[in-house]
Design an enzyme around this catalytic site. Structure first.
Site, PDB file in Angstrom:
ATOM      1  N   PRO A   2       0.833  -1.214   0.000  1.00  6.69           N
ATOM      2  CA  PRO A   2       0.000   0.000   0.000  1.00  6.69           C
ATOM      3  C   PRO A   2       0.867   1.264   0.000  1.00  6.69           C
ATOM      4  O   PRO A   2       1.876   1.334   0.693  1.00  6.69           O
ATOM      5  CB  PRO A   2      -0.777  -0.097   1.313  1.00  6.69           C
ATOM      6  CG  PRO A   2      -0.664  -1.507   1.753  1.00  6.69           C
ATOM      7  CD  PRO A   2       0.608  -2.035   1.182  1.00  6.69           C
ATOM      8  N   GLU A   3       0.481   2.231  -0.800  1.00  7.73           N
ATOM      9  CA  GLU A   3       1.164   3.521  -0.849  1.00  7.73           C
ATOM     10  C   GLU A   3       0.194   4.577  -0.301  1.00  7.73           C
ATOM     11  O   GLU A   3      -0.820   4.230   0.294  1.00  7.73           O
ATOM     12  CB  GLU A   3       1.625   3.804  -2.290  1.00  7.73           C
ATOM     13  CG  GLU A   3       2.531   2.675  -2.832  1.00  7.73           C
ATOM     14  CD  GLU A   3       3.016   2.889  -4.262  1.00  7.73           C
ATOM     15  OE1 GLU A   3       3.174   4.045  -4.673  1.00  7.73           O
ATOM     16  OE2 GLU A   3       3.231   1.886  -4.967  1.00  7.73           O
TER      17      GLU A   3
END
Ligand SMILES: [Zn+2]
Length: 283
Positions: A2-3
């Site tokens: 996840p960013e």
């Protein structure tokens, strides 16, 4: 992994789902999920039980819940971590690692992590900004982000421009997916030496970073491998809008040339060979 957009979707869900509530009980189902809490699982639960959650904060890819004790419950999703807000009667997930119940008897907070690279910890006195993430730079969606400091810092980096975008002490929240997408929009190859990126080009690149992060956030983030979901268990949709990432051999949306994949720091970089020519001496 996840960013920024994915972690921000989760943060919003935590703000809606757990802020203002008091933790009653913490169950540790897998010690690996609290390994970053070096004092151990018993200490972890003792510091949390009876504490009120004041809100949900984020810097880059790092989340924390400020507590009424002045401490912070910090979380990192790693590759596959999920923070779910679920009714108590919902069946336990296969990879349930931690369960938090609340004094109001309502929905539980569950940390589910298939690969257990993620984890939670309590950081003493970290409610305002946990000491463990003080070194993380602000992210481009933070109102206090300093654009000119970023431009100057990028050009001083003496590395490749993609490597600089991934350096969380220069700018946080950007990982492989959004770096590739922003570089494609800016028509820059990731191996371009940072000192060869002009100030106007660096500002343009920052604008593309902001655009791609913002557009992804609007779509609920990118669920490339179906592991990332919101606190309600909903996948993002931005994977449909990616121009380069994961699209090797497919035509560039701008010029039609097949997207190329190159090895990069043990992973892959995706770019257009025509729109993003490789520099003579890539870094
Ligand atoms: Zn192209």
């Amino acid at each position: 992994m996840p960013e920024l957009p994915e972690v921000e979707v989760v943060r919003r869900g935590l703000e809606r789902g757990v802020a203002g509530r008091t933790i009653e009980r913490v169950e540790v189902h897998h010690a690996r999920a609290v390994r970053r809490h070096t004092a151990g699982a018993d200490d972890f639960t003792a510091l949390l039980q009876g504490r009120a959650v004041l809100g949900a904060q984020r810097r880059g890819k790092y989340l924390w819940l400020p507590l009424d004790s002045g401490d912070a419950l910090t979380g990192h999703l790693g590759m596959s971590g999920q923070l779910l807000v679920q009714p108590p009667e919902a069946p336990d997930q296969t990879h349930l690692r931690l369960r938090f119940t609340f004094t109001d008897g309502g929905r539980e907070l569950r940390f589910v992590d298939q690969r257990t690279f993620g984890g939670l910890a309590v950081v003493a006195g970290g409610a305002d900004l946990p000491g463990t993430i003080e070194h993380i730079a602000r992210d481009p969606l933070d109102p206090l982000f300093d654009d000119e400091a970023f431009v100057a810092g990028l050009r001083r980096r003496h590395s490749g421009v993609k490597r600089a975008l991934l350096d969380q002490t220069l700018v946080s929240g950007i990982g492989n997916i959004y770096a590739d997408e922003a570089l494609w929009r800016a028509r820059l190859h990731g191996g371009r030496p940072t000192e060869a990126v002009t100030r106007p080009k660096a500002r343009e690149l920052l604008g593309h970073v902001r655009d791609v992060l913002g557009e992804s956030l609007q779509q609920g983030g990118t669920s490339f491998d179906a592991l990332y979901v919101s606190t309600e268990g909903v996948s993002g949709l931005f994977q449909r809008s990616l121009n380069t990432y994961g699209r090797e051999g497919e035509p560039c949306g701008r010029c039609g040339a097949p997207i190329r994949r190159e090895a990069f720091m043990g992973r892959s970089s995706y770019s257009c060979p025509r729109c993003q020519p490789r520099p003579r001496a890539p870094r």
